[in-house]
Design a protein around this motif. Structure first.
Motif, mmCIF file in Angstrom:
data_model
loop_
_atom_site.group_PDB
_atom_site.id
_atom_site.type_symbol
_atom_site.label_atom_id
_atom_site.label_comp_id
_atom_site.label_asym_id
_atom_site.label_seq_id
_atom_site.Cartn_x
_atom_site.Cartn_y
_atom_site.Cartn_z
ATOM 1 N N ARG A 208 -24.436 15.245 18.684
ATOM 2 C CA ARG A 208 -23.077 15.145 18.161
ATOM 3 C C ARG A 208 -23.005 15.421 16.660
ATOM 4 N NH1 ARG A 208 -19.683 11.380 21.446
ATOM 5 N NH2 ARG A 208 -20.654 11.521 23.483
ATOM 6 N N THR A 209 -24.097 15.118 15.954
ATOM 7 C CA THR A 209 -24.110 15.314 14.505
ATOM 8 C C THR A 209 -23.814 16.767 14.154
ATOM 9 O OG1 THR A 209 -25.930 13.725 14.552
ATOM 10 C CG2 THR A 209 -25.413 14.723 12.432
ATOM 11 N N TYR A 210 -24.360 17.706 14.930
ATOM 12 C CA TYR A 210 -24.257 19.118 14.567
ATOM 13 C C TYR A 210 -23.377 19.913 15.526
ATOM 14 C CZ TYR A 210 -28.223 17.576 11.809
ATOM 15 O OH TYR A 210 -29.006 16.888 10.947
ATOM 16 N N GLU A 211 -22.795 19.243 16.527
ATOM 17 C CA GLU A 211 -22.016 19.954 17.531
ATOM 18 C C GLU A 211 -20.694 20.439 16.938
ATOM 19 O OE1 GLU A 211 -21.572 17.713 21.205
ATOM 20 O OE2 GLU A 211 -19.584 18.602 21.389
ATOM 21 N N LEU B 146 -26.190 27.895 15.780
ATOM 22 C CA LEU B 146 -26.775 28.311 17.050
ATOM 23 C C LEU B 146 -25.741 28.210 18.152
ATOM 24 C CD1 LEU B 146 -30.104 26.321 16.649
ATOM 25 C CD2 LEU B 146 -29.829 28.781 16.375
ATOM 26 N N HIS B 147 -25.456 29.360 18.780
ATOM 27 C CA HIS B 147 -24.518 29.382 19.905
ATOM 28 C C HIS B 147 -25.308 29.407 21.199
ATOM 29 C CE1 HIS B 147 -20.857 30.994 17.477
ATOM 30 N NE2 HIS B 147 -21.491 30.021 16.870
ATOM 31 N N TYR B 185 -23.784 24.711 17.869
ATOM 32 C CA TYR B 185 -24.232 23.769 16.838
ATOM 33 C C TYR B 185 -24.151 24.432 15.465
ATOM 34 C CZ TYR B 185 -25.945 20.871 20.612
ATOM 35 O OH TYR B 185 -26.025 20.106 21.725
ATOM 36 N N LEU B 186 -23.658 23.665 14.506
ATOM 37 C CA LEU B 186 -23.502 24.183 13.155
ATOM 38 C C LEU B 186 -24.452 23.466 12.209
ATOM 39 C CD1 LEU B 186 -19.600 24.213 12.913
ATOM 40 C CD2 LEU B 186 -21.114 26.129 13.449
ATOM 41 N N ALA B 272 -28.769 32.892 17.639
ATOM 42 C CA ALA B 272 -28.721 32.440 16.245
ATOM 43 C C ALA B 272 -27.714 33.287 15.485
ATOM 44 C CB ALA B 272 -30.095 32.554 15.604
ATOM 45 N N LYS B 273 -26.545 32.701 15.192
ATOM 46 C CA LYS B 273 -25.464 33.463 14.559
ATOM 47 C C LYS B 273 -25.711 33.639 13.078
ATOM 48 C CE LYS B 273 -22.487 34.548 17.670
ATOM 49 N NZ LYS B 273 -22.356 35.968 17.951
ATOM 50 N N GLN B 274 -26.269 32.600 12.482
ATOM 51 C CA GLN B 274 -26.359 32.603 11.033
ATOM 52 C C GLN B 274 -27.421 31.615 10.616
ATOM 53 O OE1 GLN B 274 -22.528 31.895 9.250
ATOM 54 N NE2 GLN B 274 -23.435 31.904 7.201
ATOM 55 N N ALA B 275 -28.053 31.881 9.467
ATOM 56 C CA ALA B 275 -28.979 30.904 8.908
ATOM 57 C C ALA B 275 -28.767 30.887 7.404
ATOM 58 C CB ALA B 275 -30.416 31.257 9.241
#
Ligand SMILES: [Zn+2]
Ligand SMILES: [Zn+2]
Lengths: 263, 343
Positions: A208-211, B146-147, B185-186, B272-275
């Motif tokens: 959930r932290t990064y979702e 990351l998608h 995830y961002l 991996a969309k971006q780093a």
């Protein structure tokens, strides 16, 4: 005024004293004279008999019950249950008064039958199931001719089982001291292990932290029922405690619990 | 000219980043400059020079001794804060930075407090008076976007047990389940410095992303900064590994109400969309206890401390004995209440 108070105190003191003196006297008298081991089949040496008597007295006193062993060659070929009942009516054992609390182990060497009976407090605390358990514990030793060992087990198990409330399973693993010690040790080890592993800090993030909640989600979702399978199992009937099964009533009118078998 | 220093326009002293005000401040005269308004010298700089070159302190002229990974440090002779520009330019320019929010004094205080709270640490350690070094380091991280496209097939059961007559029936309903999930995830952080212990850095999370700033070199003034040892491609497998358990937990959360679930097929397609290259603030604490060195790390924003402290055998034993005793009495009580004898 003062005099009256003194009289009352004296009376109270005397009452206390009487209770304190009479109570133990009554119980002390009981265990004393009556024999507990009736070895008519002659299985035991005099030393064995003496030691078993001491043991039966000591353990019986803690449960207010006469723990009795009766062996016979039974030349008349009587039934082992009748033998036990007649024995009780005739010898009138009982911890603090005749025909009182008693548990009797009868060995009939004519039919090689075994019978266990509990009277009064022993009837309540040693129901048919518990007597069955005791009988199952000692039967192998009796078959092997290890009489002294079997009798010791009998005395100790009677003592142990009478320490549990009537109705509960005395062999419940929770009542086992080794289980209790082991369980406590396992809990201790787990708690200390968790504390040790946490002492260096722990991971506190989750998905959930990064979702990214705005774009994440379930797109398709299917739960298709396929079939049902059913299995069945016969329920073991647990005959509940009290009358029935192995117990009965003596010709003298004393009801008892009981368990019979062969060895 | 790759060595950058921030000289106070008033008095000429070296200026450093102040965690309290988030400004570049002069320790001598107290001048404070807003970092947003300072032109970043990196932007004006030409292409990066050779790796093997020597850096000289612009204040005293001494040679600056650094590891090849260090991009900011202080001059070991005069103490001026220096930033090595060519190790922060081109590909090595961080996109974002989280500045320090905890000053050195606060960090020492927070660390001492953490030591006092240790339940299993020896009492000599708890006084925390053997701090050998307290270093503020900007640690390089990669922040991945990351998608994931997830497709799962599985088998689930619902079990109902009931009795009827003399029989106990176990009724099992079988289901075929399918989920298609998009899971993005961002800013998943992976530490990119060879020197830093991965496990330690993972435990330092979360870093508060609301304090993320566009990177500017003045943030580094007065601290040590490292450049990344591994690029984003090299660390992608670690990032995928890290989110794998997040994904598994998410899948499990979408399959509920069953007695048992087993997955026959799990397909996770990660893109991996971006780093982004980021610098995160970490206080490294060197601690000397009974002739052994211990290393701890503290999140420079939240104050969370991680690192293996020494354990006191006596305290571990005492805790074990206490828990053992209490559990034993509890088990005894349970057994007693159920009708078993107390002894
Ligand atoms: Zn100044
Ligand atoms: Zn210098």
């Amino acid at each position: 005024m003062n005099k009256r108070r003194a009289t009352w105190s004296l009376l109270a003191m005397m009452l206390c004293l009487t209770v304190m003196l009479i109570g133990p006297l009554q119980t002390a008298k009981a265990a004393g004279d009556q024999p507990l081991i009736y070895d008519e089949a002659g299985l035991l040496s005099p030393e064995d008999k003496e030691e078993l008597t001491i043991m039966a007295k000591e353990y019986g006193a803690k449960r207010d019950t006469d723990i009795i062993i009766y062996t016979s060659n039974n030349p008349e070929g009587q039934d082992v249950q009748i033998m036990t009942e007649d024995f009780y009516d005739e010898k009138a054992p009982g911890y603090d008064h005749p025909l009182g609390n008693a548990v009797i182990l009868t060995l009939d060497f004519n039919h090689r039958d075994i019978y266990l009976a509990g009277f009064y407090k022993a009837k309540e605390y040693l129901d048919d199931q518990r007597l069955d358990k005791i009988r199952n514990k000692i039967t192998p030793d009796l078959s092997d001719g290890e009489y002294r060992l079997a009798f010791e087990k009998y005395i100790k198990t009677v003592y142990k089982y009478m320490g549990y409330k009537p109705g509960v399973n005395p062999d419940n693993i929770l009542f086992n001291i080794w289980f209790q010690l082991g369980g406590a040790a396992v809990i201790g080890i787990i708690v200390v292990a968790i504390m040790t592993s946490r002492s260096g800090g722990r991971v506190t993030v989750s998905g959930r932290t990064y979702e990214d909640k705005s774009t994440s989600g379930v797109l398709e979702h299917q739960d298709a029922y396929i079939r049902t399978t059913t299995t069945r199992r016969k329920i073991e009937k647990n005959t509940s405690s009290g009358s029935g099964g192995g117990g009965g009533t003596t010709s003298g009118g004393h009801s008892h619990s009981g368990s019979r078998g062969s060895f | 000219m790759s060595v950058i220093e921030y000289k106070c326009p008033n008095c000429g002293s070296g200026m450093v980043f102040d965690s309290e005000t988030e400004m570049l401040s002069c320790p001598s005269c107290g001048r404070k400059d807003n970092i947003e308004n300072i032109p970043d010298p990196l932007k004006q700089q030409a292409n990066a020079e050779d790796e093997a070159q020597e850096y000289h302190c612009t204040s005293c002229g001494a040679v600056i001794l650094t590891d090849p990974e260090t991009s900011a440090t202080t001059c070991s002779f005069c103490g001026s804060a220096v930033v090595l520009g060519d190790r922060l330019s081109g590909k090595l320019t961080p996109a974002v930075v989280i500045p320090f929010a905890i000053s050195k004094e606060e960090a020492v205080k927070a660390f001492k407090k953490w030591c006092r709270n240790g339940l299993l640490t020896p009492s000599g350690f708890m006084s925390a008076d053997r701090i050998k070094g307290m270093t503020g380091i900007y640690v390089p991280f990669w922040l991945y976007e990351l998608h994931n496209n997830v497709e799962v097939h599985g088998h689930a059961t619902k079990v109902r047990i009931y009795t009827s007559g003399d029989y106990e029936y176990t009724e099992t309903q079988h289901f075929e389940i399918y989920r298609k999930i998009r899971l993005n995830y961002l800013k998943v952080p992976i530490d990119a410095s060879e020197k830093m212990n991965d496990e330690l850095m993972d435990k330092l999370e979360p870093f508060p992303y609301e304090h993320l700033k566009e990177f500017k070199t003045p943030y580094l003034a007065g601290y040590i900064a490292e450049k990344y040892s591994y690029d984003d491609k090299a660390l992608l497998p670690r990032a995928k590994d890290k989110i794998r358990e997040f994904i598994d937990a998410y899948i499990a959360s979408t399959v509920s109400g069953y007695t048992s679930v087993s997955y026959t097929d799990k397909q996770i397609d990660t893109n991996a969309k971006q780093a982004d290259y980021a610098l995160f603030p970490v206080w490294m604490v060197q601690y000397d206890f009974r002739k052994k060195d211990y290393t701890f790390a503290m999140n420079g924003q939240t104050g969370k401390v991680v690192g293996k402290p020494p354990l006191s055998k006596a305290k571990v034993a005492a805790w074990f004995a206490g828990v053992f005793g209490v559990s034993f009495i509890c088990l005894k009580l349970i057994s007693w209440m159920m009708g078993g004898g107390f002894l």
